[in-house]
Scaffold this motif. Sequence first.
Motif, PDB file in Angstrom:
ATOM      1  N   TRP A 129       0.807  -1.217   0.000  1.00 51.13           N
ATOM      2  CA  TRP A 129       0.000   0.000   0.000  1.00 51.13           C
ATOM      3  C   TRP A 129       0.844   1.273   0.000  1.00 51.13           C
ATOM      4  CZ3 TRP A 129      -4.498   1.104  -1.712  1.00 51.13           C
ATOM      5  CH2 TRP A 129      -5.056   2.350  -1.418  1.00 51.13           C
ATOM      6  N   SER A 130       1.834   1.368   0.871  1.00 49.63           N
ATOM      7  CA  SER A 130       2.625   2.606   0.936  1.00 49.63           C
ATOM      8  C   SER A 130       3.376   2.851  -0.380  1.00 49.63           C
ATOM      9  CB  SER A 130       3.589   2.599   2.127  1.00 49.63           C
ATOM     10  OG  SER A 130       4.487   1.525   2.025  1.00 49.63           O
ATOM     11  N   LEU A 131       3.837   1.808  -1.025  1.00 54.72           N
ATOM     12  CA  LEU A 131       4.497   1.946  -2.320  1.00 54.72           C
ATOM     13  C   LEU A 131       3.506   2.408  -3.395  1.00 54.72           C
ATOM     14  CD1 LEU A 131       7.033   1.620  -4.069  1.00 54.72           C
ATOM     15  CD2 LEU A 131       6.388  -0.789  -4.373  1.00 54.72           C
ATOM     16  N   LEU A 132       2.317   1.847  -3.395  1.00 53.54           N
ATOM     17  CA  LEU A 132       1.288   2.261  -4.358  1.00 53.54           C
ATOM     18  C   LEU A 132       0.954   3.743  -4.190  1.00 53.54           C
ATOM     19  CD1 LEU A 132      -1.101  -0.813  -4.104  1.00 53.54           C
ATOM     20  CD2 LEU A 132       0.345  -0.222  -6.056  1.00 53.54           C
ATOM     21  N   VAL A 133       0.778   4.167  -2.948  1.00 55.31           N
ATOM     22  CA  VAL A 133       0.452   5.567  -2.664  1.00 55.31           C
ATOM     23  C   VAL A 133       1.586   6.473  -3.126  1.00 55.31           C
ATOM     24  CG1 VAL A 133       0.074   7.237  -0.798  1.00 55.31           C
ATOM     25  CG2 VAL A 133      -1.133   5.044  -0.777  1.00 55.31           C
ATOM     26  N   LYS A 134       2.802   6.081  -2.848  1.00 54.67           N
ATOM     27  CA  LYS A 134       3.961   6.890  -3.234  1.00 54.67           C
ATOM     28  C   LYS A 134       4.088   6.981  -4.760  1.00 54.67           C
ATOM     29  CE  LYS A 134       8.954   6.792  -3.206  1.00 54.67           C
ATOM     30  NZ  LYS A 134      10.017   5.830  -3.293  1.00 54.67           N
ATOM     31  N   GLU A 135       3.990   5.867  -5.438  1.00 54.02           N
ATOM     32  CA  GLU A 135       4.235   5.830  -6.886  1.00 54.02           C
ATOM     33  C   GLU A 135       3.099   6.432  -7.706  1.00 54.02           C
ATOM     34  OE1 GLU A 135       7.021   5.272  -8.282  1.00 54.02           O
ATOM     35  OE2 GLU A 135       8.075   4.410  -6.582  1.00 54.02           O
ATOM     36  N   ILE A 136       1.867   6.389  -7.222  1.00 57.77           N
ATOM     37  CA  ILE A 136       0.764   6.924  -8.017  1.00 57.77           C
ATOM     38  C   ILE A 136       0.844   8.440  -8.130  1.00 57.77           C
ATOM     39  CG2 ILE A 136      -0.976   7.194  -6.191  1.00 57.77           C
ATOM     40  CD1 ILE A 136      -1.552   5.839  -9.789  1.00 57.77           C
ATOM     41  N   ARG A 137       1.596   9.071  -7.257  1.00 59.06           N
ATOM     42  CA  ARG A 137       1.751  10.537  -7.345  1.00 59.06           C
ATOM     43  C   ARG A 137       2.321  10.963  -8.689  1.00 59.06           C
ATOM     44  NH1 ARG A 137       4.122  10.408  -1.480  1.00 59.06           N
ATOM     45  NH2 ARG A 137       2.194  10.580  -0.296  1.00 59.06           N
ATOM     46  N   SER A 138       3.255  10.190  -9.210  1.00 56.46           N
ATOM     47  CA  SER A 138       3.893  10.568 -10.473  1.00 56.46           C
ATOM     48  C   SER A 138       3.524   9.639 -11.631  1.00 56.46           C
ATOM     49  CB  SER A 138       5.414  10.596 -10.306  1.00 56.46           C
ATOM     50  OG  SER A 138       5.885   9.305  -9.971  1.00 56.46           O
ATOM     51  N   ALA A 139       2.779   8.597 -11.360  1.00 53.59           N
ATOM     52  CA  ALA A 139       2.400   7.636 -12.401  1.00 53.59           C
ATOM     53  C   ALA A 139       1.016   7.940 -12.932  1.00 53.59           C
ATOM     54  CB  ALA A 139       2.436   6.220 -11.840  1.00 53.59           C
ATOM     55  N   LYS A 140       0.760   7.489 -14.134  1.00 54.53           N
ATOM     56  CA  LYS A 140      -0.586   7.553 -14.707  1.00 54.53           C
ATOM     57  C   LYS A 140      -1.340   6.268 -14.396  1.00 54.53           C
ATOM     58  CE  LYS A 140      -3.118   7.937 -18.988  1.00 54.53           C
ATOM     59  NZ  LYS A 140      -3.126   8.208 -20.394  1.00 54.53           N
ATOM     60  N   ILE A 141      -0.609   5.160 -14.501  1.00 55.61           N
ATOM     61  CA  ILE A 141      -1.188   3.830 -14.289  1.00 55.61           C
ATOM     62  C   ILE A 141      -0.212   3.007 -13.468  1.00 55.61           C
ATOM     63  CG2 ILE A 141      -1.945   1.689 -15.412  1.00 55.61           C
ATOM     64  CD1 ILE A 141      -2.368   3.390 -17.973  1.00 55.61           C
ATOM     65  N   ILE A 142      -0.744   2.220 -12.565  1.00 61.53           N
ATOM     66  CA  ILE A 142       0.057   1.208 -11.873  1.00 61.53           C
ATOM     67  C   ILE A 142      -0.603  -0.140 -12.114  1.00 61.53           C
ATOM     68  CG2 ILE A 142       0.810   0.276  -9.651  1.00 61.53           C
ATOM     69  CD1 ILE A 142       1.179   3.099  -8.665  1.00 61.53           C
ATOM     70  N   LEU A 143       0.193  -1.087 -12.557  1.00 61.66           N
ATOM     71  CA  LEU A 143      -0.249  -2.470 -12.663  1.00 61.66           C
ATOM     72  C   LEU A 143       0.261  -3.174 -11.416  1.00 61.66           C
ATOM     73  CD1 LEU A 143       0.698  -3.108 -16.393  1.00 61.66           C
ATOM     74  CD2 LEU A 143      -1.505  -2.382 -15.461  1.00 61.66           C
ATOM     75  N   ALA A 144      -0.655  -3.632 -10.595  1.00 66.25           N
ATOM     76  CA  ALA A 144      -0.299  -4.228  -9.310  1.00 66.25           C
ATOM     77  C   ALA A 144      -0.445  -5.748  -9.381  1.00 66.25           C
ATOM     78  CB  ALA A 144      -1.186  -3.654  -8.209  1.00 66.25           C
ATOM     79  N   TYR A 145       0.681  -6.428  -9.332  1.00 66.16           N
ATOM     80  CA  TYR A 145       0.719  -7.884  -9.349  1.00 66.16           C
ATOM     81  C   TYR A 145       0.949  -8.401  -7.928  1.00 66.16           C
ATOM     82  CZ  TYR A 145       1.262  -7.305 -14.380  1.00 66.16           C
ATOM     83  OH  TYR A 145       1.072  -6.958 -15.689  1.00 66.16           O
ATOM     84  N   ARG A 146       0.859  -9.696  -7.737  1.00 64.55           N
ATOM     85  CA  ARG A 146       1.035 -10.281  -6.405  1.00 64.55           C
ATOM     86  C   ARG A 146       2.400  -9.980  -5.787  1.00 64.55           C
ATOM     87  NH1 ARG A 146      -1.836 -15.921  -5.213  1.00 64.55           N
ATOM     88  NH2 ARG A 146      -3.836 -15.490  -6.211  1.00 64.55           N
ATOM     89  N   ASP A 147       3.437  -9.940  -6.625  1.00 65.46           N
ATOM     90  CA  ASP A 147       4.784  -9.816  -6.076  1.00 65.46           C
ATOM     91  C   ASP A 147       5.531  -8.565  -6.529  1.00 65.46           C
ATOM     92  OD1 ASP A 147       5.003 -10.590  -8.697  1.00 65.46           O
ATOM     93  OD2 ASP A 147       6.527 -12.121  -8.348  1.00 65.46           O
ATOM     94  N   HIS A 148       4.894  -7.713  -7.325  1.00 61.30           N
ATOM     95  CA  HIS A 148       5.547  -6.486  -7.773  1.00 61.30           C
ATOM     96  C   HIS A 148       4.519  -5.546  -8.390  1.00 61.30           C
ATOM     97  CE1 HIS A 148       5.292  -8.612 -11.623  1.00 61.30           C
ATOM     98  NE2 HIS A 148       5.525  -7.453 -12.214  1.00 61.30           N
ATOM     99  N   ILE A 149       4.979  -4.329  -8.648  1.00 59.76           N
ATOM    100  CA  ILE A 149       4.132  -3.384  -9.372  1.00 59.76           C
ATOM    101  C   ILE A 149       4.903  -2.880 -10.591  1.00 59.76           C
ATOM    102  CG2 ILE A 149       2.886  -2.676  -7.299  1.00 59.76           C
ATOM    103  CD1 ILE A 149       4.435  -0.009  -7.422  1.00 59.76           C
ATOM    104  N   GLU A 150       4.136  -2.493 -11.622  1.00 63.12           N
ATOM    105  CA  GLU A 150       4.718  -1.873 -12.803  1.00 63.12           C
ATOM    106  C   GLU A 150       4.101  -0.491 -12.932  1.00 63.12           C
ATOM    107  OE1 GLU A 150       4.249  -4.345 -16.264  1.00 63.12           O
ATOM    108  OE2 GLU A 150       5.076  -6.084 -15.222  1.00 63.12           O
ATOM    109  N   ILE A 151       4.941   0.484 -13.251  1.00 67.04           N
ATOM    110  CA  ILE A 151       4.508   1.864 -13.293  1.00 67.04           C
ATOM    111  C   ILE A 151       4.528   2.373 -14.729  1.00 67.04           C
ATOM    112  CG2 ILE A 151       5.066   4.203 -12.505  1.00 67.04           C
ATOM    113  CD1 ILE A 151       6.478   2.670 -10.104  1.00 67.04           C
ATOM    114  N   ILE A 152       3.429   3.010 -15.133  1.00 68.95           N
ATOM    115  CA  ILE A 152       3.342   3.628 -16.453  1.00 68.95           C
ATOM    116  C   ILE A 152       3.143   5.118 -16.209  1.00 68.95           C
ATOM    117  CG2 ILE A 152       2.045   3.766 -18.607  1.00 68.95           C
ATOM    118  CD1 ILE A 152       1.201   0.826 -18.073  1.00 68.95           C
ATOM    119  N   LYS A 153       4.050   5.911 -16.743  1.00 70.83           N
ATOM    120  CA  LYS A 153       3.996   7.359 -16.529  1.00 70.83           C
ATOM    121  C   LYS A 153       3.401   8.066 -17.716  1.00 70.83           C
ATOM    122  CE  LYS A 153       7.511   7.393 -13.106  1.00 70.83           C
ATOM    123  NZ  LYS A 153       8.120   8.240 -12.199  1.00 70.83           N
TER     124      LYS A 153
END
Length: 92
Positions: free
Chosen positions: A68-92
């Motif tokens: 959760w804290s990583l998702l909150v942090k990364e969505i500030r500068s990302a357009k899309i986050i793909l959240a998988y079980r073991d990692h996230i991918e960021i699309i800006k």
Amino acid sequence: MYFVCDLDTRMSDSEIWEHAKRHQLIILTKDTDFLVKSLRDDIGPKVIHFKLGNLSLSELHKYFSEFWSLLVKEIRSAKIILAYRDHIEIIK
């Protein structure tokens, strides 16, 4: 945080999209339609697309505790986050 059921369960995807866009909300979803719409719309709301498969409630709790804290942090500068079980991918 809002849930669609807090607003109107009869809202279409387009209405949800426009509501999120108008109120600068982030869409959290498992629905691929919002991911596709986000890729096509340059000024749409941000989207976190969860690609977690079927998780038990305890597994889901563990996932959010870990990411959760990583998702909150990364969505500030990302357009899309793909959240998988073991990692996230960021699309800006």
